[in-house]
Design an enzyme around this catalytic site. Structure first.
Site, PDB file in Angstrom:
ATOM      1  CB  VAL A 283     -21.480  17.564 -20.023  1.00 11.87           C
ATOM      2  CG1 VAL A 283     -20.387  18.573 -19.715  1.00 11.87           C
ATOM      3  CG2 VAL A 283     -22.539  17.569 -18.931  1.00 11.87           C
TER       4      VAL A 283
ATOM      5  CB  THR B  48     -18.707  10.735 -15.690  1.00  8.04           C
ATOM      6  OG1 THR B  48     -17.320  11.082 -15.506  1.00  8.04           O
ATOM      7  CG2 THR B  48     -19.508  12.003 -15.946  1.00  8.04           C
TER       8      THR B  48
ATOM      9  CG  HIS C  65     -45.923  -3.934  15.419  1.00  6.77           C
ATOM     10  ND1 HIS C  65     -46.180  -3.261  14.251  1.00  6.77           N
ATOM     11  CD2 HIS C  65     -46.615  -3.289  16.405  1.00  6.77           C
ATOM     12  CE1 HIS C  65     -47.000  -2.249  14.519  1.00  6.77           C
ATOM     13  NE2 HIS C  65     -47.284  -2.250  15.810  1.00  6.77           N
TER      14      HIS C  65
ATOM     15  CG  LEU D 169     -28.211  10.799  -7.834  1.00 11.79           C
ATOM     16  CD1 LEU D 169     -29.265   9.728  -8.058  1.00 11.79           C
ATOM     17  CD2 LEU D 169     -28.780  12.172  -8.192  1.00 11.79           C
TER      18      LEU D 169
ATOM     19  CD  GLU E   4      -2.631   1.516   0.052  1.00  9.56           C
ATOM     20  OE1 GLU E   4      -2.400   2.575  -0.586  1.00  9.56           O
ATOM     21  OE2 GLU E   4      -3.475   0.672  -0.313  1.00  9.56           O
TER      22      GLU E   4
ATOM     23  N   GLY F  55       3.605  -0.599  -5.540  1.00  9.84           N
ATOM     24  CA  GLY F  55       4.151  -1.858  -6.019  1.00  9.84           C
ATOM     25  C   GLY F  55       4.133  -2.001  -7.528  1.00  9.84           C
TER      26      GLY F  55
ATOM     27  CG  LEU G 144      -3.016  -0.161   6.055  1.00  9.45           C
ATOM     28  CD1 LEU G 144      -3.019  -1.236   7.139  1.00  9.45           C
ATOM     29  CD2 LEU G 144      -2.334  -0.683   4.795  1.00  9.45           C
ATOM     30  N   GLY G 145      -6.681   0.924   3.781  1.00 14.38           N
ATOM     31  CA  GLY G 145      -8.117   1.047   3.533  1.00 14.38           C
ATOM     32  C   GLY G 145      -8.497   1.453   2.137  1.00 14.38           C
TER      33      GLY G 145
END
Length: 462
Positions: A233, A267, A441, A182, A33, A115, A38-39
């Site tokens: 566009v 996009t 419920h 959105l 990484e 890497g 990380l992530g």
């Protein structure tokens, strides 16, 4: 030269999950990484930070529109944008540090740097080269743009820049009415921005059920998003004090221009494989630039595998995670498998949108006989009490067997509710199986049961 059973390139959801599963199965594992944390994109500049801002801005919306209805009096809170960004960054930090802890716990080496693969069996990171019996490419994706549009991440931004704007813009143009556009458009609309969304196609959120898309668009319009579909566009440029976007309406070829403080280009995304050396390796790619793999995630080069956004399929973190688990199990001699027919998709607006399996459109196209069970959240007591009664649950079943073929939810906690359907589909369940299962419920999940009942004799509360 260090030697490993597996080296995973990339520590996003696919990569880190793959590395952890490999280690759990007894394989000596390292993960490459180049970020400082990380992530991958998801935890650093994607899923997690965007959900933090969606959560914060939704709380603002509740305070502005619903608190007084519940007897909670007082002035609506003001927005401290710097503090909100700090909260978002803290959420990122907690999650990325969590992955680092899991690596240490599972004795996974973090090879820090970017890497490359000089040849099969070798991974180069910086000046060091490491041996590996197996290499898994999980390098993820990056934002794609439109021809001729220059991204500066200040005025014309991708999702990365949109998560770190110095201030809330007065006007924002979003190019693309998909998930990212959105979600982030909703964030800034709630914070007070005037948001216009331009979408090339005639429907928002391409690929989802048409009925859901239609209702979803109507709800977003009520929330203040101005959505223009069929808009091609032509250009977007950053001027001295603003941005300018030119587009044509496909229906009549008429030309239009809009001004804004910020333009978000949403996009889609494309595989990120820069610097890996795939051309020199002779690794086969698809026509769309993805890494070609077989059913077991093997590439055209022996010993090299690929998962996640760099291969075919939906660019979803949980799809990458499942593939990471599957390839790890395959490398350990087990039978790793992903059921691509039961991968849910979620849009984390309010209300949320969630879907799994077939759409009504796809069933019509295939000529399959089906039934529809539908139930509105207006008939759900919990939803009405929480001012969350917009939307519905829609279940699609085989007309003869009642087997569930797909489901679509527009409503509160849709992203959580969809998993009841996913589990049912994994077990080949019928709508009647859900209909005959007792649901607590009052909960939103009762709407799922009512939709299942609607596939038979009919719902109770409609």
């Amino acid at each position: 030269m260090a030697s490993y059973d597996v080296i995973v390139i990339g520590s996003g959801p696919g990569g880190y999950v793959c590395a952890i599963r490999c280690a759990q199965l007894g394989l000596k594992t390292a993960c490459v990484e180049g970020r400082e944390t990380l992530g991958g994109t998801c935890l650093n500049v994607g899923c997690i930070p965007s959900k933090a801002l969606l959560h914060a801005s939704h709380q603002l919306h509740e305070a502005q529109h619903n608190f007084e209805k519940m007897g909670l009096k007082g002035k609506p809170p003001s927005v401290d944008w710097a503090q909100m960004l700090s909260y978002k960054d803290d959420v990122i930090g907690q999650n990325t540090k969590g992955i680092e802890f899991l690596f240490k716990k599972n004795k996974i080496d973090w090879l820090k740097g970017w890497g490359s693969i000089p040849e099969a069996g070798l991974v180069k990171v910086g000046d060091e080269t490491h041996k590996a019996k197996h290499i898994v490419i999980a390098s993820g994706s990056e934002a794609s743009s439109l021809p001729g549009i220059e991204i500066d991440e200040k005025t014309i931004v991708t999702s990365t820049g949109a998560l770190a704007l110095p201030k809330v813009p007065k006007k924002m143009i979003v190019i693309g009415a998909g998930v990212i556009g959105l979600e982030l458009g909703s964030v800034y609309a709630r914070l007070g921005a005037e948001v216009t969304v331009l979408e090339y196609l005639d429907q928002i959120t391409p690929g989802i059920d048409t009925e859901v898309a239609r209702s979803f668009r109507s709800l977003l319009k009520r929330q203040g998003l101005d959505i223009v579909t069929g808009a091609a566009v032509q250009s977007a440029e950053a001027l001295k004090t603003k941005a300018k976007v030119a587009y044509k309406l496909r229906k009549d070829d008429s030309e239009h221009t809009l001004d804004a403080d910020v333009v978000l280009v949403a996009t889609g995304r494309k595989p990120f494989t820069d610097g890996l050396g795939l051309d020199a390796l002779g690794l086969q790619l698809t026509k769309r630039g993805q890494i070609a793999t077989d059913a077991h995630y093997k590439t055209s080069v022996d010993g090299i595998y690929a998962i996640g956004d760099v291969i075919e399929g939906p660019m979803l973190a949980h799809k990458a995670e499942d593939e990471g688990m599957a390839v790890a199990e395959i490398l350990a001699g087990q039978a790793g498998h992903v059921n691509y027919g039961v991968i849910p998709g979620v849009i984390y607006t309010h209300p949320e949108v969630a879907a799994v399996g077939q759409t009504e459109d796809s069933l019509k196209e295939s000529g399959r006989a089906y039934k529809v069970g539908k139930f509105s959240f207006m008939g759900n007591g919990r939803a009405k009490a929480n001012f969350a009664a917009d939307g519905f649950v829609k279940i699609l079943v085989d007309a003869e067997t009642d087997r569930i073929l797909g489901a679509h939810i527009l409503g509160p906690s849709a992203g959580d509710l969809i998993h009841e359907i996913c589990v049912a589909m994994e077990f080949g369940a019928a709508a009647e199986d859900i209909a005959r299962t007792c649901h607590a419920h009052p909960t939103y999940s009762e709407a799922v049961r009512e939709a299942a009942l609607a596939c038979g004799d009919g719902p109770i509360h409609s």
